[in-house]
Design an enzyme around this catalytic site. Structure first.
Site, PDB file in Angstrom:
ATOM      1  N   GLU A 100      40.388  26.232  40.575  1.00 14.09           N
ATOM      2  CA  GLU A 100      40.997  27.508  40.931  1.00 14.09           C
ATOM      3  C   GLU A 100      40.254  28.235  42.038  1.00 14.09           C
ATOM      4  O   GLU A 100      39.029  28.190  42.116  1.00 14.09           O
ATOM      5  CB  GLU A 100      41.066  28.422  39.693  1.00 14.09           C
ATOM      6  CG  GLU A 100      41.984  27.885  38.632  1.00 14.09           C
ATOM      7  CD  GLU A 100      42.236  28.838  37.494  1.00 14.09           C
ATOM      8  OE1 GLU A 100      43.299  28.717  36.872  1.00 14.09           O
ATOM      9  OE2 GLU A 100      41.380  29.709  37.210  1.00 14.09           O
ATOM     10  N   CYS A 131      43.073  36.879  32.330  1.00 12.87           N
ATOM     11  CA  CYS A 131      43.086  35.996  33.495  1.00 12.87           C
ATOM     12  C   CYS A 131      44.397  35.223  33.489  1.00 12.87           C
ATOM     13  O   CYS A 131      44.989  34.988  32.439  1.00 12.87           O
ATOM     14  CB  CYS A 131      41.896  35.054  33.488  1.00 12.87           C
ATOM     15  SG  CYS A 131      41.575  34.256  31.918  1.00 12.87           S
TER      16      CYS A 131
END
Length: 180
Positions: A122, A75
């Protein structure tokens, strides 16, 4: 380049700030975005093998947040003017030493208080890929890896949530639903 200098340089990288609809509204230094809890674009890659097991990585202990925790295959954040899918391929290669075909299966927004007085906020694009290759870890990013059955992962997320990153705990069930 020394490890400390590499880490400092990575923290000075820019992230793409977005609104709740993932429209770009600016850029900010990565560390500042995490200090201030600014909504920014991110991605999470989940690679499954031919047995349907998920490749997890254990984040390097010295990472600026969530060090030593188990998480999805990789990620990160796309760079300014880099597409999310190209960034996902770039980081899969940089972190795990291989690449595979990826497709986006969903996105979600999350907000979480992390260690080191940092905040994740996010807009996370979730990608799935398939590969039986063993990773070649970048020790700056990950210190261990394993393949895990999805049912075992779900059970362990409930039993030992502190061993996993917030974003993996938050999206694992959605990921499993999306691939079925």
């Amino acid at each position: 380049m020394s490890t400390g200098l590499q880490a400092a340089t990575k923290l000075e990288e820019k992230v793409v700030l977005v609104d709740i609809n993932d429209r770009q509204i600016g850029v900010a230094e990565k560390l500042q975005a995490h200090r201030d809890g600014l909504l920014h674009r991110a991605f999470s890659v989940f690679v499954l093998n031919s047995q349907g097991q998920l490749l997890l990585q254990k984040r390097a202990q010295h990472k600026y947040h969530s060090g030593g925790l188990w998480t999805n295959t990789c990620c990160s954040h796309p760079r300014h003017e880099e597409t999310t899918v190209l960034a996902a391929h770039r980081r899969l290669q940089e972190e795990m030493g291989f690449d595979c075909e990826l497709r986006e299966i969903f996105s979600f927004v999350y907000h979480a208080q992390l260690d080191n007085d940092l905040t994740e906020h996010e807009f996370d694009h979730v990608f799935v890929g398939y590969s039986d290759r063993e990773p070649i870890l970048n020790p700056e990013e990950a210190e261990d890896w394993k393949w895990i059955d999805l049912k075992i992962l779900q059970a362990d997320l409930l039993k030992n949530p502190q061993a996993y990153t917030y974003w993996l705990r938050d999206c694992c069930d959605r990921f499993i639903t999306a691939i079925q």
